[in-house]
Scaffold this motif. Structure first.
Motif, PDB file in Angstrom:
ATOM      1  N   MET A 164     -52.423 -11.404  57.489  1.00 24.51           N
ATOM      2  CA  MET A 164     -53.696 -11.880  58.016  1.00 24.51           C
ATOM      3  C   MET A 164     -54.860 -11.604  57.077  1.00 24.51           C
ATOM      4  O   MET A 164     -55.980 -12.022  57.354  1.00 24.51           O
ATOM      5  N   LEU A 165     -54.610 -10.917  55.970  1.00 31.86           N
ATOM      6  CA  LEU A 165     -55.700 -10.631  55.026  1.00 31.86           C
ATOM      7  C   LEU A 165     -56.299 -11.937  54.504  1.00 31.86           C
ATOM      8  O   LEU A 165     -55.567 -12.893  54.225  1.00 31.86           O
ATOM      9  N   PRO A 166     -57.625 -11.994  54.366  1.00 28.77           N
ATOM     10  CA  PRO A 166     -58.271 -13.236  53.929  1.00 28.77           C
ATOM     11  C   PRO A 166     -57.747 -13.768  52.600  1.00 28.77           C
ATOM     12  O   PRO A 166     -57.628 -14.987  52.424  1.00 28.77           O
ATOM     13  N   PHE A 167     -57.411 -12.876  51.668  1.00 26.07           N
ATOM     14  CA  PHE A 167     -56.948 -13.346  50.365  1.00 26.07           C
ATOM     15  C   PHE A 167     -55.457 -13.665  50.345  1.00 26.07           C
ATOM     16  O   PHE A 167     -54.882 -13.926  49.295  1.00 26.07           O
ATOM     17  N   ALA A 168     -54.814 -13.672  51.523  1.00 25.23           N
ATOM     18  CA  ALA A 168     -53.412 -14.093  51.598  1.00 25.23           C
ATOM     19  C   ALA A 168     -53.291 -15.587  51.852  1.00 25.23           C
ATOM     20  O   ALA A 168     -52.222 -16.163  51.662  1.00 25.23           O
ATOM     21  N   SER A 169     -54.382 -16.236  52.271  1.00 27.46           N
ATOM     22  CA  SER A 169     -54.342 -17.667  52.572  1.00 27.46           C
ATOM     23  C   SER A 169     -55.378 -18.403  51.733  1.00 27.46           C
ATOM     24  O   SER A 169     -56.389 -17.831  51.309  1.00 27.46           O
ATOM     25  N   GLU A 170     -55.132 -19.676  51.492  1.00 28.25           N
ATOM     26  CA  GLU A 170     -55.987 -20.487  50.629  1.00 28.25           C
ATOM     27  C   GLU A 170     -57.318 -20.846  51.276  1.00 28.25           C
ATOM     28  O   GLU A 170     -58.351 -20.905  50.614  1.00 28.25           O
ATOM     29  N   GLY A 171     -57.319 -21.120  52.564  1.00 23.92           N
ATOM     30  CA  GLY A 171     -58.534 -21.555  53.240  1.00 23.92           C
ATOM     31  C   GLY A 171     -59.495 -20.412  53.498  1.00 23.92           C
ATOM     32  O   GLY A 171     -59.194 -19.237  53.258  1.00 23.92           O
ATOM     33  N   PRO A 172     -60.663 -20.733  54.008  1.00 26.92           N
ATOM     34  CA  PRO A 172     -61.647 -19.697  54.336  1.00 26.92           C
ATOM     35  C   PRO A 172     -61.191 -18.861  55.526  1.00 26.92           C
ATOM     36  O   PRO A 172     -60.485 -19.343  56.415  1.00 26.92           O
ATOM     37  N   GLY A 173     -61.611 -17.613  55.554  1.00 25.77           N
ATOM     38  CA  GLY A 173     -61.236 -16.731  56.649  1.00 25.77           C
ATOM     39  C   GLY A 173     -59.795 -16.262  56.527  1.00 25.77           C
ATOM     40  O   GLY A 173     -59.154 -16.377  55.479  1.00 25.77           O
ATOM     41  N   SER A 174     -59.282 -15.733  57.630  1.00 23.80           N
ATOM     42  CA  SER A 174     -57.918 -15.205  57.638  1.00 23.80           C
ATOM     43  C   SER A 174     -57.026 -16.052  58.547  1.00 23.80           C
ATOM     44  O   SER A 174     -57.505 -16.800  59.391  1.00 23.80           O
ATOM     45  N   THR A 175     -55.740 -15.928  58.355  1.00 22.11           N
ATOM     46  CA  THR A 175     -54.768 -16.646  59.172  1.00 22.11           C
ATOM     47  C   THR A 175     -54.719 -16.042  60.570  1.00 22.11           C
ATOM     48  O   THR A 175     -54.820 -14.823  60.731  1.00 22.11           O
ATOM     49  N   ASP A 176     -54.574 -16.892  61.591  1.00 27.73           N
ATOM     50  CA  ASP A 176     -54.547 -16.382  62.961  1.00 27.73           C
ATOM     51  C   ASP A 176     -53.311 -15.531  63.204  1.00 27.73           C
ATOM     52  O   ASP A 176     -52.322 -15.598  62.466  1.00 27.73           O
ATOM     53  N   VAL A 177     -53.379 -14.736  64.261  1.00 28.24           N
ATOM     54  CA  VAL A 177     -52.350 -13.735  64.537  1.00 28.24           C
ATOM     55  C   VAL A 177     -50.976 -14.371  64.732  1.00 28.24           C
ATOM     56  O   VAL A 177     -49.972 -13.911  64.169  1.00 28.24           O
ATOM     57  N   VAL A 178     -50.900 -15.439  65.532  1.00 23.12           N
ATOM     58  CA  VAL A 178     -49.604 -16.029  65.855  1.00 23.12           C
ATOM     59  C   VAL A 178     -48.941 -16.619  64.615  1.00 23.12           C
ATOM     60  O   VAL A 178     -47.740 -16.449  64.395  1.00 23.12           O
ATOM     61  N   THR A 179     -49.720 -17.304  63.779  1.00 26.09           N
ATOM     62  CA  THR A 179     -49.159 -17.878  62.551  1.00 26.09           C
ATOM     63  C   THR A 179     -48.651 -16.781  61.621  1.00 26.09           C
ATOM     64  O   THR A 179     -47.567 -16.896  61.032  1.00 26.09           O
ATOM     65  N   ALA A 180     -49.430 -15.710  61.476  1.00 26.06           N
ATOM     66  CA  ALA A 180     -49.013 -14.595  60.621  1.00 26.06           C
ATOM     67  C   ALA A 180     -47.771 -13.913  61.188  1.00 26.06           C
ATOM     68  O   ALA A 180     -46.851 -13.554  60.446  1.00 26.06           O
ATOM     69  N   LEU A 181     -47.738 -13.743  62.508  1.00 22.81           N
ATOM     70  CA  LEU A 181     -46.583 -13.121  63.146  1.00 22.81           C
ATOM     71  C   LEU A 181     -45.343 -14.000  62.991  1.00 22.81           C
ATOM     72  O   LEU A 181     -44.253 -13.501  62.674  1.00 22.81           O
ATOM     73  N   PHE A 182     -45.503 -15.303  63.212  1.00 21.88           N
ATOM     74  CA  PHE A 182     -44.379 -16.224  63.091  1.00 21.88           C
ATOM     75  C   PHE A 182     -43.827 -16.200  61.672  1.00 21.88           C
ATOM     76  O   PHE A 182     -42.599 -16.113  61.466  1.00 21.88           O
ATOM     77  N   THR A 183     -44.686 -16.280  60.679  1.00 18.49           N
ATOM     78  CA  THR A 183     -44.242 -16.302  59.281  1.00 18.49           C
ATOM     79  C   THR A 183     -43.581 -14.986  58.892  1.00 18.49           C
ATOM     80  O   THR A 183     -42.549 -14.973  58.217  1.00 18.49           O
TER      81      THR A 183
END
Length: 416
Positions: free
Chosen positions: A1-20
């Motif tokens: 969920m860290l902001p610099f783990a995803s390309e877009g602005p902000g951080s990835t939501d909890v469910v997407t991060a948990l699923f991945t």
């Protein structure tokens, strides 16, 4: 969920991060966002690390559980098991763990070198990028994870043997399991000396690969959206690759969503069976599948005991196989019913998705990206259950021994 783990602005939501994260640790490969475009290089490395830890951890855990089970057996049973499996004792636990890690890293390194050279020399990728692609796909393949850094998985390489063959071999090797590697290393030239487990795993794997290749190729031969536009050798090669992936890897070089219903049903069966025990593959395992076949064969022939590969199968092992198979069927059917009620989708693609999650395969007809949050959470639980459930269940059944000091009267209910 860290902001610099995803390309877009902000951080990835909890469910997407948990699923991945769950999909990576459970070496499944199902994704709700495109791996290459959503995650940064840092995020991809995190996924790669989770795949590696999950794969090695599962193999080590399963091997250690096997040793603990043999330790709890009676003396006579332990001596028979040691003679049959050439198993190591608890004193060799460090050797088992070291062997799992060494073999894993060695195979991954060899496959990574081949893929690196192909991406560099064949596709003009920069040296650094080619090396990164080689390592990522090698680790993902050996651990039967199925994560790819291309939006179409491996569709663009459908007829490229320098990419598909190393990945397919890594998937097969990772799915055999450490006990089989350990024995083949010592007895590679003496098949008659192989244990029942190794004979079962190797023979059934070979049969399923050949049968799966023939089935997929024949079923999709004239489908213009999959094999129909290829040459005859290309169709056979692509059919072989797709037959390997339900061993629980999850890469696809064909559009799964465009396949015929018969092919999807056959793929569901292959995914449910899975690969070898104590390896990176999921499913109920090929040993469970072939044991049930021999149970049916013995019953049809009217034999009192179940025999396989010149050995008599213990009754407890048969009961364990039946328990694992039936509970797995229940888990897949129950999850399918729940997903259908949550999504409103037809049974075919939902059953495919549920089986893929439970068997930790990662193949999908394309519905994963559009699932609601509740359905994603169901798949998260199903992936976790499918990855650790069979191992935990069998170890619990094997380690729990209860001796009844009396016998009840025999009853014979009417069957059929």
């Amino acid at each position: 969920m860290l902001p610099f783990a995803s390309e877009g602005p902000g951080s990835t939501d909890v469910v997407t991060a948990l699923f991945t994260s769950t999909s990576a640790v459970c070496v499944t490969g199902l994704v709700v966002v495109d791996t290459a475009s959503h995650w940064t290089t840092f995020g991809e490395v995190v996924i790669l690390g989770l795949i590696q830890l999950g794969g090695i951890g599962i193999m080590t855990f399963a091997s250690v559980v096997g040793l603990l089970i043999s330790r709890r057996m009676g003396l006579r049973t332990r001596l028979s098991a040691a003679a049959e499996t050439k198993a190591v004792g608890l004193a060799d636990l460090r050797r088992v763990v070291t062997g799992v890690v060494t073999v894993s890293l060695l195979v991954e390194a060899l496959v990574a070198v081949v893929l690196f050279l192909r991406f560099w020399l064949g596709y003009d990728e920069p040296v650094g990028r080619a090396a990164y692609l080689g390592v990522f796909h090698s680790v993902s393949a050996f651990n039967n994870a199925g994560f790819a850094l291309y939006a179409d998985s491996l569709v663009r390489f459908v007829t490229d043997p320098w990419v598909c063959v190393p990945i397919a071999l890594a998937v097969i090797f990772g799915g055999l399991g450490f006990p089989v590697w350990f024995e083949l290393r010592r007895e590679i030239g003496r098949p008659r000396a192989w244990s029942m487990h190794t004979k079962m795993t190797v023979s059934v794997t070979a049969v399923l690969l050949v049968a799966g290749t023939v089935f997929v190729t024949a079923s999709e031969w004239s489908n213009p959206d999959t094999l129909g536009a290829m040459s005859a050798p290309g169709r056979i090669f692509a059919g072989f690759f797709h037959a390997v992936m339900p061993r629980t890897a999850g890469f696809n070089s064909l559009d799964v969503g465009a396949m015929n219903d018969s092919t999807l049903l056959g793929t569901i069966v292959l995914m449910f069976i899975g690969g070898g025990s104590a390896g990176t593959a999921g499913g109920i395992k090929v040993t469970t599948f072939i044991l049930l076949f021999f149970v049916i064969y013995a019953e049809v022939r009217g034999e009192e005991r179940v025999n396989a590969f010149d050995r008599q199968v213990d009754d407890r092992v048969i009961r364990q196989a039946l328990t694992v198979a039936l509970l797995s069927v229940g888990a897949v059917v129950g999850a399918t019913l729940l997903l259908m009620s949550l999504t409103g989708l037809p049974m075919g693609p939902v059953l495919f998705e549920a089986t893929s999650a439970f068997a930790t395969v990662g193949l999908s007809t394309g519905i994963t990206f559009d699932l609601p949050t509740s359905a994603e959470l169901v798949l998260v639980g199903l992936m976790f259950l499918g990855r650790l459930g069979p191992i935990t269940l069998v170890s619990a059944l094997a380690l729990r021994e209860r001796h009844r000091h009396y016998e009840l009267p025999e009853g014979r209910p009417i069957i059929g």
